[in-house]
Scaffold this active site. Structure first.
Site, PDB file in Angstrom:
ATOM      1  N   LYS A 126       0.862  -1.189   0.000  1.00  0.00           N
ATOM      2  CA  LYS A 126       0.000   0.000   0.000  1.00  0.00           C
ATOM      3  C   LYS A 126       0.886   1.222   0.000  1.00  0.00           C
ATOM      4  CE  LYS A 126      -4.370   0.762  -0.110  1.00  0.00           C
ATOM      5  NZ  LYS A 126      -5.438  -0.135  -0.568  1.00  0.00           N
ATOM      6  N   ASP A 166      -6.396   4.262  -5.152  1.00  0.00           N
ATOM      7  CA  ASP A 166      -7.193   4.095  -3.941  1.00  0.00           C
ATOM      8  C   ASP A 166      -7.889   5.450  -3.757  1.00  0.00           C
ATOM      9  OD1 ASP A 166      -7.433   1.946  -1.621  1.00  0.00           O
ATOM     10  OD2 ASP A 166      -7.397   3.879  -0.634  1.00  0.00           O
TER      11      ASP A 166
HETATM   12  N1  GLU Z   1      -6.963   0.111  -3.660  1.00  0.00           N
HETATM   13  C1  GLU Z   1      -7.656  -1.068  -4.060  1.00  0.00           C
HETATM   14  C2  GLU Z   1      -7.707  -2.055  -2.920  1.00  0.00           C
HETATM   15  O1  GLU Z   1      -7.747  -1.646  -1.790  1.00  0.00           O
HETATM   16  C3  GLU Z   1      -7.090  -1.663  -5.336  1.00  0.00           C
HETATM   17  C4  GLU Z   1      -5.671  -2.103  -5.248  1.00  0.00           C
HETATM   18  C5  GLU Z   1      -5.112  -2.619  -6.551  1.00  0.00           C
HETATM   19  O2  GLU Z   1      -5.838  -2.715  -7.528  1.00  0.00           O
HETATM   20  O3  GLU Z   1      -3.927  -2.922  -6.566  1.00  0.00           O
HETATM   21  O4  GLU Z   1      -7.766  -3.254  -3.048  1.00  0.00           O
END
Ligand code: GLU
Length: 449
Positions: A126, A166
């Site tokens: 993240k 995100d």
């Molecule tokens: N931010 C999204 C999640 O929390 C997508 C993350 C992604 O596609 O890598 O899963």
């Protein structure tokens, strides 16, 4: 409680007492792993839990950018590479004023379990920044994204770490981030980011995937309960990309989303957010950068409840789809008092631990956890990675078909994991256990580090 689990939770709470969201998710996840940890003494011997709660790597970086008045600003950038044992780190980037180490770590930890649950080869990561995108011009956003990527590009790559969007990071931001990565590397390595525009390697259905996946998961819950989606009313929160996808798919399947929320309050639209005009307006409202859901009420002449959350509205299904800790004990009691049967988390950790425990203890409420329900987003990102590495483009039908199968499998694996461990029908513990087992296996096989 298993003594090893208890010790690990206590250790995190002591060492990271200033990281409340991270402590919260560690406690929630670890406390549901009891049957598997009891069964596997080697987990303690190799300190699997202690290693799982410690990110493999997490770093900050300085991000400087110039506003339209030629004033310079400085923000903190983050990337948390939490667990890479089953694939390259994978997870979104969040731009929001409240981003801090606790938020990054809670999201990275959840992501590790979520990504494992998809069955696809993606590790957990993240990132983000405490940059507040609201009210910023397009030029300011572009300069911020370029500066962010200048600091990050050495540490990511298609086989290393693959960020995505995100909160506060959508298609526009991914475009600027990718452009800067391409300029710096001098290579068209588009597998480095997902959520890209279709013209340069984005996947069909990726924008809709989190919302669609949530509805596909919900259909499984309803079917096993002898019900169907058509005719049901849904309370959603937020008005971002995820809620938009839920509105589209729910409408297609004959259900109605009747609430949306924002930092300013919530709107109640008894007819449902179900016409193309209304659904498209969510996109425009988000793009305006005003971050006010009242705009919807003004445009369509529906009720607006200032400063309130939509959890007291009587509906068939509640889907908190905005942000962490949006549903606290007071809201959970209203949901129970309204005899709402389906509590389907969508945002990452939308429920406080006490509220979650309370809801799970209600015999008539079925609770589904976000790490399973929202996994369609990241799963479709993994499908985008596959298309990029094969230099192929799949049709919308093909991506949607695979997404649907993945969501059905996530549901089934969660149900099976809980049942196999003597926990009955428990979607929350089932998701945690299924996600955990795969990562734990990979970590054991790869040796201790
Ligand atoms: N931010 C999204 C999640 O929390 C997508 C993350 C992604 O596609 O890598 O899963």
């Amino acid at each position: 409680m298993n003594a090893y689990i208890e010790r690990t939770i206590e250790s995190v709470k002591t060492r990271y007492s200033n990281e409340p969201e991270f402590c919260q998710t560690v406690e929630e996840v670890l406390s549901s792993l009891e049957p598997v940890v009891d069964m596997h003494p080697e987990y303690e011997k190799f300190d699997i839990l202690g290693r799982m709660v410690e990110p493999e790597r997490m770093f900050t970086f300085r991000v400087c950018w110039e506003d339209d008045n030629h004033q310079w600003h400085t923000n903190t950038g983050y990337r948390c590479q939490f667990n890479g044992s089953i694939g390259p780190y994978k997870g979104g980037i969040r731009f929001q004023r409240n981003v801090n180490p606790s938020i990054m770590k809670f999201l990275g930890f959840e992501q590790t379990f979520k990504n494992s649950l998809t069955g696809l080869p993606i590790g957990g990561g993240k990132g983000g920044s405490d940059f507040d995108p609201s009210g910023k011009s397009d030029g300011e956003i572009m300069r911020f994204c370029q500066s962010f990527m200048q600091a990050l590009y050495r540490y990511i790559g298609p086989d290393t770490d693959v960020p995505a969007g995100d909160m506060g990071v959508g298609g526009r931001e991914i475009g600027y981030l990718f452009g800067e990565y391409r300029r710096l590397k001098g290579k068209f390595e588009n597998g480095v980011l997902t959520g890209k525009g279709f013209s340069y390697g984005g996947s069909r259905i990726r924008p809709e995937a989190t919302g669609y996946g949530a509805v596909y998961y919900l259909e499984n819950v309803l079917r096993d309960d002898g019900e169907e989606l058509a005719g049901k009313t849904i309370a959603c929160a937020g008005f971002g990309n995820v809620t938009w996808g839920i509105c589209k798919k729910a409408t297609e399947l004959g259900a109605k989303v009747v609430t949306l929320s924002g930092p300013d309050g919530y709107v109640y639209d008894p007819d449902g957010v179900c016409t193309p005009e209304k659904i498209d307006y969510l996109v425009a409202m988000r793009a305006s950068g005003r971050n006010k859901v009242k705009d919807y009420a003004d445009k369509f002449g529906v009720e607006f409840h200032e400063g309130e959350k939509p959890w007291g509205v009587k509906v068939d299904i509640v889907m908190p789809s905005a942000m962490q800790n949006d549903v606290r004990m007071d809201s959970a009691k209203k949901i129970a008092a309204n005899h709402i049967r389906y509590y389907i988390e969508v945002a990452n950790m939308p429920t406080t631990n006490d509220a979650l425990r309370f809801l799970m203890a209600q015999p008539d409420i079925i609770v589904a956890p976000s790490k399973a329900v929202n996994a369609g987003g990241v799963a479709t990102s993994a499908l985008e990675m596959s298309q990029n590495s094969e230099r192929l483009v799949w049709t919308a039908e093909e991506v949607d078909r695979q997404l649907h199968t993945i969501m059905d499998t996530i549901y089934k694996n969660s149900v099976d994991a809980a049942a196999r461990n003597g926990l009955g029908y428990n979607l929350v513990a089932g998701a945690n256990i299924a996600g955990f087992e795969r990562v734990a296996d990979a970590m054991i096989q790869q040796g201790v580090f």
